[in-house]
Design an enzyme around this catalytic site. Structure first.
Site, short mmCIF file in Angstrom:
data_model
loop_
_atom_site.label_atom_id
_atom_site.label_comp_id
_atom_site.label_asym_id
_atom_site.label_seq_id
_atom_site.Cartn_x
_atom_site.Cartn_y
_atom_site.Cartn_z
N GLU A 33 -2.52 -30.84 21.76
CA GLU A 33 -3.94 -30.52 21.59
C GLU A 33 -4.13 -29.20 20.85
OE1 GLU A 33 -4.48 -31.14 25.87
OE2 GLU A 33 -6.20 -32.40 25.35
N GLU A 70 -0.36 -36.85 29.89
CA GLU A 70 -1.13 -36.51 31.09
C GLU A 70 -1.27 -37.67 32.07
OE1 GLU A 70 -2.00 -35.73 27.98
OE2 GLU A 70 -2.59 -33.62 27.89
N ALA A 94 -0.01 -27.77 28.98
CA ALA A 94 -0.58 -26.81 29.92
C ALA A 94 0.48 -26.57 30.99
CB ALA A 94 -1.85 -27.39 30.54
N GLY A 97 -1.20 -30.39 26.27
CA GLY A 97 -1.94 -29.26 25.70
C GLY A 97 -1.27 -28.70 24.45
N1 CAA Z 1 4.42 -26.75 32.63
C1 CAA Z 1 5.22 -25.93 33.36
N2 CAA Z 1 6.53 -25.85 33.18
C2 CAA Z 1 7.09 -26.64 32.25
C3 CAA Z 1 6.34 -27.50 31.46
C4 CAA Z 1 4.93 -27.53 31.66
N3 CAA Z 1 4.12 -28.30 30.92
N4 CAA Z 1 7.16 -28.15 30.59
C5 CAA Z 1 8.40 -27.69 30.85
N5 CAA Z 1 8.36 -26.78 31.84
C6 CAA Z 1 9.50 -26.06 32.43
C7 CAA Z 1 10.32 -26.94 33.35
O1 CAA Z 1 9.72 -27.03 34.62
C8 CAA Z 1 11.63 -26.21 33.35
O2 CAA Z 1 11.52 -25.10 34.21
P1 CAA Z 1 12.72 -24.77 35.26
O3 CAA Z 1 13.89 -24.42 34.39
O4 CAA Z 1 12.17 -23.62 36.04
O5 CAA Z 1 12.94 -26.02 36.06
C9 CAA Z 1 11.73 -25.67 31.93
O6 CAA Z 1 10.40 -25.67 31.40
C10 CAA Z 1 12.58 -26.54 31.03
O7 CAA Z 1 12.09 -27.86 31.10
P2 CAA Z 1 13.02 -29.15 31.48
O8 CAA Z 1 14.15 -28.73 32.32
O9 CAA Z 1 12.13 -30.21 31.99
O10 CAA Z 1 13.58 -29.50 30.01
P3 CAA Z 1 14.00 -30.95 29.46
O11 CAA Z 1 14.62 -30.71 28.13
O12 CAA Z 1 14.77 -31.69 30.49
O13 CAA Z 1 12.61 -31.75 29.28
C11 CAA Z 1 10.31 -32.05 28.56
C12 CAA Z 1 11.67 -31.33 28.32
C13 CAA Z 1 10.45 -33.55 28.28
C14 CAA Z 1 9.30 -31.45 27.61
C15 CAA Z 1 9.88 -31.84 30.03
O14 CAA Z 1 9.97 -30.45 30.35
C16 CAA Z 1 8.48 -32.30 30.33
O15 CAA Z 1 8.24 -33.47 30.48
N6 CAA Z 1 7.52 -31.35 30.41
C17 CAA Z 1 6.14 -31.64 30.78
C18 CAA Z 1 5.38 -32.27 29.62
C19 CAA Z 1 3.96 -32.60 30.04
O16 CAA Z 1 3.74 -33.41 30.92
N7 CAA Z 1 2.99 -31.96 29.40
C20 CAA Z 1 1.59 -32.18 29.69
C21 CAA Z 1 1.10 -31.15 30.65
S1 CAA Z 1 -0.54 -31.52 31.25
C22 CAA Z 1 -1.58 -30.90 30.06
O17 CAA Z 1 -1.16 -30.42 29.05
C23 CAA Z 1 -3.04 -31.00 30.37
C24 CAA Z 1 -3.94 -30.81 29.19
O18 CAA Z 1 -4.32 -31.73 28.53
C25 CAA Z 1 -4.44 -29.47 28.85
#
Ligand code: CAA
Length: 262
Positions: free
Chosen positions: A115, A135, A69, A112
């Site tokens: 999911e 999460e 998400a 998400g």
């Molecule tokens: N939401 C918003 N933006 C996101 C994102 C997310 N879930 N995942 C990645 N991005 C964005 C980053 O913020 C970044 O944006 P900027 O360039 O503007 O800074 C861009 O995508 C590239 O990401 P990274 O620079 O972080 O890339 P990386 O290769 O270093 O890392 C990653 C990749 C490990 C996937 C890392 O991006 C990450 O940990 N992302 C979040 C994963 C996460 O926590 N997902 C769960 C979300 S909560 C949820 O999903 C709730 C639910 O159950 C419905």
């Protein structure tokens, strides 16, 4: 078909619709407008009056199926509006689609994203797919069915481990645990494999395919005796279809069936 901002739709094979998540700068983070587009595209394939589409492949990029998400969109969300507008409920529209959906997962399928892949009917993945429910690291829990679908798919102990530690798991583990049905040797092979399977499914009568999906899904909703009876009733119902006559007559006459989808 370029009427969408965050997804690309196409029909790459006979009877097959493809939806590619296309928000590369955010690793396909599932913001609300993306989900609105995804639901609209799925419904358009599902409700096509000409019945030209028989299965859908849902994929992302080589780097990310979807990284979850949209955290930036959720960051300031308050309980009253999360609850008030039932945040994320619209995601489950995917599960109301009657066409089979095959998820072709490459790269990150986190939160998400994982999911969403689990809402599909069949899951394939590439060698570098990364799954997880991180999460807990954000101070929350899965909110789009992860705790329920992961537990049903891989069992309580593993699901607890994944959800409570937030540790990722690999394509090989997803396949070994029964979450994904196959790991392919490359991202391209994964998408092509999904398209091949979708094409096979789309070559059959639409009614029987729809019934097959319905009865398998019923296994998650009812006890065994009830489920077996449910299946039998749907099976009986198919004897009112033209395709049952077409399919069985073709077999008896050693011919190839020409489905009517009726
Ligand atoms: N939401 C918003 N933006 C996101 C994102 C997310 N879930 N995942 C990645 N991005 C964005 C980053 O913020 C970044 O944006 P900027 O360039 O503007 O800074 C861009 O995508 C590239 O990401 P990274 O620079 O972080 O890339 P990386 O290769 O270093 O890392 C990653 C990749 C490990 C996937 C890392 O991006 C990450 O940990 N992302 C979040 C994963 C996460 O926590 N997902 C769960 C979300 S909560 C949820 O999903 C709730 C639910 O159950 C419905």
């Amino acid at each position: 078909d370029q009427k969408y901002e965050y997804i690309v739709t196409s029909t790459p094979r006979p009877g097959v619709g493809q939806i590619t998540l296309n928000r590369p700068k955010a690793l396909n983070a599932l913001c609300s407008p993306l989900m609105t587009e995804l639901n609209a595209a799925l419904r358009a394939f599902d409700r096509d009056e000409s019945k030209s589409i028989g299965a859908v492949v849902l994929t992302g990029s080589d780097r990310a199926f979807a990284a979850g998400a949209d955290i930036k969109e959720m960051k300031d969300l308050e309980f009253s509006s999360a609850y008030g507008r039932d945040f994320i409920k619209a995601w489950s529209e995917l599960t109301e689609i009657t066409l089979p959906i095959i998820a072709a997962v490459n790269g990150y399928a986190l939160g998400g994203g994982c999911e969403l892949a689990m809402m599909a009917d069949i899951m394939y993945c590439g060698p570098k797919a990364v799954f997880g429910q991180p999460e807990i690291k954000l101070g929350v829990i899965p909110g789009a069915g992860g705790s329920q679908r992961l537990t049903r798919a891989i069992g309580k102990s593993k699901a607890m481990e994944i959800i409570l530690t937030g540790k990722n798991f690999t394509a090989e583990e997803a396949e070994k645990w029964g979450l994904a049905s196959k790991v392919f040797e490359s991202p391209e092979a994964c998408v092509n494999g999904a398209l091949d399977t979708a094409e096979v499914i789309a070559s059959y009568g639409r009614l029987a395919v729809k019934a097959g999906k319905e009865v398998v899904n019923q296994a998650y909703e009812t006890g065994l005796a009830e489920g077996v009876k449910y299946e039998r009733r749907i099976f009986h119902g198919l004897f009112a279809s033209k395709d049952q006559k077409i399919g069985m007559t073709a077999f008896a006459n050693k011919q190839k069936p020409e489905w009517s989808h009726e």
